[in-house]
Structure formats: structure tokens, C-alpha cells
Design a protein around this motif. Structure first.
Motif, PDB file in Angstrom:
ATOM      1  N   MET A 197       0.805  -1.235   0.000  1.00  0.00           N
ATOM      2  CA  MET A 197       0.000   0.000   0.000  1.00  0.00           C
ATOM      3  C   MET A 197       0.838   1.285   0.000  1.00  0.00           C
ATOM      4  SD  MET A 197      -3.251  -1.230   0.250  1.00  0.00           S
ATOM      5  CE  MET A 197      -4.393  -0.106   1.014  1.00  0.00           C
ATOM      6  N   GLY A 201      -5.048   2.387  -5.008  1.00  0.00           N
ATOM      7  CA  GLY A 201      -6.015   2.996  -5.928  1.00  0.00           C
ATOM      8  C   GLY A 201      -5.814   2.352  -7.294  1.00  0.00           C
ATOM      9  N   ALA A 202      -6.908   1.874  -7.899  1.00  0.00           N
ATOM     10  CA  ALA A 202      -6.794   1.018  -9.089  1.00  0.00           C
ATOM     11  C   ALA A 202      -5.959   1.629 -10.228  1.00  0.00           C
ATOM     12  CB  ALA A 202      -8.190   0.631  -9.562  1.00  0.00           C
ATOM     13  N   ILE A 217      -2.248   1.909  -9.351  1.00  0.00           N
ATOM     14  CA  ILE A 217      -1.590   0.597  -9.311  1.00  0.00           C
ATOM     15  C   ILE A 217      -1.216   0.163 -10.734  1.00  0.00           C
ATOM     16  CG2 ILE A 217      -1.982  -1.859  -8.860  1.00  0.00           C
ATOM     17  CD1 ILE A 217      -3.745  -1.032  -6.464  1.00  0.00           C
ATOM     18  N   CYS A 227     -13.428   5.916   0.817  1.00  0.00           N
ATOM     19  CA  CYS A 227     -12.048   5.594   0.474  1.00  0.00           C
ATOM     20  C   CYS A 227     -11.377   6.817  -0.146  1.00  0.00           C
ATOM     21  CB  CYS A 227     -11.996   4.384  -0.453  1.00  0.00           C
ATOM     22  SG  CYS A 227     -10.337   3.666  -0.632  1.00  0.00           S
ATOM     23  N   ASN A 228     -10.430   6.609  -1.031  1.00  0.00           N
ATOM     24  CA  ASN A 228      -9.828   7.735  -1.762  1.00  0.00           C
ATOM     25  C   ASN A 228      -9.773   7.369  -3.231  1.00  0.00           C
ATOM     26  OD1 ASN A 228      -7.011   8.663  -3.126  1.00  0.00           O
ATOM     27  ND2 ASN A 228      -7.949  10.330  -1.976  1.00  0.00           N
ATOM     28  N   ALA A 236      -4.935   8.255  -6.130  1.00  0.00           N
ATOM     29  CA  ALA A 236      -5.320   6.909  -6.553  1.00  0.00           C
ATOM     30  C   ALA A 236      -5.229   6.730  -8.069  1.00  0.00           C
ATOM     31  CB  ALA A 236      -6.759   6.632  -6.088  1.00  0.00           C
ATOM     32  N   THR A 237      -4.793   7.774  -8.756  1.00  0.00           N
ATOM     33  CA  THR A 237      -4.812   7.764 -10.226  1.00  0.00           C
ATOM     34  C   THR A 237      -3.516   8.394 -10.750  1.00  0.00           C
ATOM     35  OG1 THR A 237      -5.850   9.953 -10.244  1.00  0.00           O
ATOM     36  CG2 THR A 237      -7.338   8.055 -10.266  1.00  0.00           C
ATOM     37  N   ASN A 293     -15.608  -2.153  -5.255  1.00  0.00           N
ATOM     38  CA  ASN A 293     -14.896  -0.984  -4.709  1.00  0.00           C
ATOM     39  C   ASN A 293     -14.619  -1.251  -3.225  1.00  0.00           C
ATOM     40  OD1 ASN A 293     -13.774   1.679  -5.116  1.00  0.00           O
ATOM     41  ND2 ASN A 293     -15.412   2.454  -3.830  1.00  0.00           N
ATOM     42  N   PHE A 318     -12.504  -5.291  -0.346  1.00  0.00           N
ATOM     43  CA  PHE A 318     -13.478  -4.743  -1.304  1.00  0.00           C
ATOM     44  C   PHE A 318     -14.812  -5.456  -1.140  1.00  0.00           C
ATOM     45  CE2 PHE A 318      -9.193  -4.412  -3.028  1.00  0.00           C
ATOM     46  CZ  PHE A 318      -9.115  -3.050  -3.256  1.00  0.00           C
TER      47      PHE A 318
HETATM   48  O1  MRU Z   1      -7.221  -0.578  -1.092  1.00  0.00           O
HETATM   49  P1  MRU Z   1      -7.147   0.635  -1.959  1.00  0.00           P
HETATM   50  O2  MRU Z   1      -6.811   1.895  -1.228  1.00  0.00           O
HETATM   51  O3  MRU Z   1      -6.245   0.398  -3.171  1.00  0.00           O
HETATM   52  O4  MRU Z   1      -8.615   0.808  -2.517  1.00  0.00           O
HETATM   53  C1  MRU Z   1      -8.887   1.834  -3.414  1.00  0.00           C
HETATM   54  C2  MRU Z   1     -10.315   1.965  -3.776  1.00  0.00           C
HETATM   55  O5  MRU Z   1     -11.141   1.188  -3.379  1.00  0.00           O
HETATM   56  C3  MRU Z   1     -10.662   3.067  -4.731  1.00  0.00           C
HETATM   57  O6  MRU Z   1     -11.968   3.510  -4.496  1.00  0.00           O
HETATM   58  C4  MRU Z   1     -10.579   2.519  -6.163  1.00  0.00           C
HETATM   59  O7  MRU Z   1      -9.343   1.909  -6.399  1.00  0.00           O
HETATM   60  C5  MRU Z   1     -10.790   3.577  -7.159  1.00  0.00           C
HETATM   61  S1  MRU Z   1      -9.419   4.688  -7.226  1.00  0.00           S
HETATM   62  C6  MRU Z   1      -9.678   5.841  -8.423  1.00  0.00           C
END
Ligand code: MRU
Length: 348
Positions: free
Chosen positions: A48, A52-53, A56, A158-159, A164-165, A248, A315
Motif C-alpha cells: 500500500m 487505488g486502481a 496501481i 475511500c480515496n 489513486a490515479t 470498490n 473490497f
Molecule cells: O485498497 P485501496 O486503497 O487500493 O482501494 C482503493 C479503492 O477502493 C478506490 O476507491 C478505487 O481503487 C478507485 S481509485 C480511483
């Protein structure tokens, strides 16, 4: 008014190495960690440092560049075979966000076509995945904000922001665009146990940009909606199935149920790199189970009765029937279903 700061960058390619903002220590400290080896990149995703998808996926693409550099140095003849082990290592870092597998797949296809030093072409591809994601976020921001009719309050979980992007954010991209357009007055953010992405990351992003934000525990969401304080729930996604079901952060499904009960609209904002047309329904999406210790401990301190077990799915899945709108860079699906998903994905 205090000065507005540029959006933060979670993933940066600098001086031939990958730099990741360590999201585990935000907002207390802003530290970039440097990576030159693919195994460490995979570990950073699992641990971590980056999350964020879309972030990642972008990180994995840069990880492939580092892997190719090392494998090509090892053998200019066999690197395309040798790198497969590295792609597997990256793919095993986290299971739910399909952007990870999408980015690795994209890089794998390119690898098969390369001759000579692979680094320039792979780096260009990784940078394109990164910049395309930012462009997608900006487009989704406009499309999502256009769905909001009047100045309102939103709830997010969440974020799903710049952190996350590639930048700007999905759900928080809509918030940024909506706030700039005078359509969003106030953001309520779930603190999001156990990693506290809402408290540590979403609140931090909002404060940096002078967007009014109030935190609450997840348990407070129902009461907040009951009081009529929320008009839209706006969230991101880690994987959207072919029928429009949405995975999510754990707790999202509960919010969707609450939203429907209270007549609150529910918007999911995610790029098409988050859509997995090979997964027919949400029940088939692999859900990451993380360590019980993340629940049993807080900031390194034990908080539970010794001997208690903990269940820690990262999730959950919200059925398409509870989603009012899915926003991607290709457009908006109102009341999403399998037919609308196919039409959108065919409209490249
Ligand atoms: O465990 P995480 O912090 O990676 O989870 C992230 C989420 O659930 C976000 O809502 C999702 O990846 C969308 S990020 C644009």
C-alpha cells in the motif's frame, strides 16, 4: 483565501527511476520512495505504498520498464522470455484492481513486438498509460459534474482522488470539476477503516484545494442521509463486471443500499481500464482478503481484545441495480446493465 496547491502526484518517473509517494505515512509526511527493481515495485503495491486502481496499473507499467532494463542487461537474446517471471510477480501483488492486469497485458503485447533495447519503447508506453489516465480523469470529471443538477453535498468513500490515479482523480475528479462549477458545496468523507484512506488521503486532498470536507465514521453515513444532508454518493471502482456490477472499497455496497433507501443518487466514476468484460457478474470478481492485523491494530497499537479474530475483505461488490450512473471517459451509463456496458466498450 489560502493558496491553492497543485494536485499531488502519486507516481513519478524521474531520473530513470520510479518514485512513489509513500501513501502509508500521509498526511503526516510527504516522502517519495525510489525504485529501480521490479520485485520492490510489486512489494510496494502489496504493502500500500501506492494504492487505488489506476495508480496501481500505472505503477505496474513503470515496473515493467525496470524489469525489461534488468532482463535485457542479463540477456539481450532471452529477455522477452525471462521477463515473464517479473510480469507474474507484478500480477500477484494485489488481486482485485483490474487496472493492474490491464496495464501488464498492454505492456506484454508490446514486449512481443520489440527488437533491440526495449527500454525506450516500454517507457514511452508506460508514460502514455499515465497521461491517458489523467486525460480520462479530466473527461470523467466533466461528465460526472454535468449529472449534478444543483449545488449539493456529496458523500465519498475511500480515496478515489489524484493519489489513486495518474492525477486529478475519478470520484474526486468529479468533485473537483463540480466544485469549480459551483455544483458541489460540501464533501463528506467516510474515514474508511482499516487503512483510513478517507481520513488520511481524501480529506488531505480536499483541504489542499480548499474544498470543504467533513469526515465521519462509516457508521454515521445512514444518519447523515436520513437527515437529508447528502444528494449524491460518488465513488471510484477497482473492477466493473460486464453486467455493470461494481467492486470498490469495502463498505461501498452498504452505502449503495443506504443511498437507495434514502433516495440518494449513487455515481461510480472509473476509466474503461477498470472495466473487465471477461467477468460476467460481480460475484466472480476476486476480492482481496488482507491480514486480520490491519483490523486488530491501529497505527501499530493493538485495539482488540486479545484472542479475537478479524475478517478483512478489502473490497465488496455493489450490484448494478443499485447504481444510478457509471461514468467513464467514454460516456455516462444511466441505470447500467449488460447491454449498455457492451455498447460503451464497443464504442472505442
Ligand atoms: O485498497 P485501496 O486503497 O487500493 O482501494 C482503493 C479503492 O477502493 C478506490 O476507491 C478505487 O481503487 C478507485 S481509485 C480511483
Amino acid at each position: 483565501m489560502s493558496k491553492q496547491r497543485e494536485e499531488v502526484q502519486a507516481v513519478v518517473w524521474r531520473e530513470n527511476q520510479l518514485c512513489l509517494l509513500d501513501q502509508r505515512v500521509l498526511p503526516g509526511r510527504e516522502v517519495y520512495l525510489e525504485y529501480t527493481a521490479v520485485a520492490a515495485v510489486a512489494e510496494a503495491i502489496g504493502d500500500m505504498v501506492v494504492r487505488g486502481a489506476p495508480a496501481i496499473g500505472i505503477t505496474a507499467a513503470y515496473g515493467v520498464v525496470l524489469a525489461a532494463r534488468a532482463r535485457y542487461a542479463q540477456s539481450a537474446v532471452e529477455w522477452q522470455t525471462l521477463i515473464e517471471a517479473d510480469l507474474q510477480t507484478l500480477a500477484s501483488s494485489r488481486p482485485t484492481a483490474v487496472n493492474l492486469f490491464w496495464a501488464i497485458g498492454h505492456m506484454r503485447e508490446l514486449i512481443a513486438t520489440l527488437q533491440g533495447d526495449p527500454e525506450p519503447a516500454l517507457l514511452a508506453a508506460a508514460k502514455k498509460i499515465h497521461t491517458d489516465d489523467i486525460a480520462a480523469c479530466r473527461r470523467m470529471g466533466e461528465l460526472g459534474a454535468a449529472l449534478i443538477e444543483r449545488p449539493c453535498n456529496i458523500l465519498t468513500h475511500c480515496n478515489a482522488g489524484a493519489l489513486a490515479t495518474g492525477g486529478y482523480g475519478t470520484a474526486l475528479g468529479v468533485v473537483r470539476a463540480g466544485f469549480a462549477a459551483g455544483k458541489i458545496r460540501h464533501v463528506y468523507a467516510d474515514e474508511t477503516r482499516p487503512w483510513m484512506q478517507g481520513a488520511r488521503l481524501t480529506a488531505w486532498e480536499m483541504v489542499q484545494e480548499n474544498i470543504p470536507v467533513t469526515l465521519q465514521t462509516e457508521g454515521a453515513a445512514a444518519y447523515l442521509m436520513k437527515q437529508g444532508k447528502i444528494d449524491w454518493v460518488i465513488v471510484g471502482s477497482d473492477r466493473i463486471a460486464a453486467n455493470g456490477d461494481v467492486a470498490n472499497k469495502i463498505g461501498t455496497y452498504g452505502l449503495a443500499v443506504l443511498a437507495r433507501h434514502h433516495g440518494v443518487k449513487f455515481m461510480v466514476v472509473a476509466p474503461t481500464s477498470t472495466v473487465d468484460m471477461n467477468i460476467v457478474r460481480g460475484e466472480d470478481i476476486p476480492i482481496e482478503q488482507r491480514s486480520p492485523e490491519e483490523v486488530l491494530f491501529l497505527a501499530g497499537q493493538p485495539i482488540a481484545a486479545a484472542g479475537a479474530a478479524a475478517w478483512n475483505p478489502a473490497f465488496d461488490v455493489t450490484p448494478a441495480a443499485l447504481v444510478d450512473a457509471i461514468v467513464t471517459e467514454r460516456g455516462v451509463l444511466l441505470a447500467p446493465d449488460a447491454g449498455k456496458m457492451v455498447a460503451m466498450m464497443e464504442n472505442a
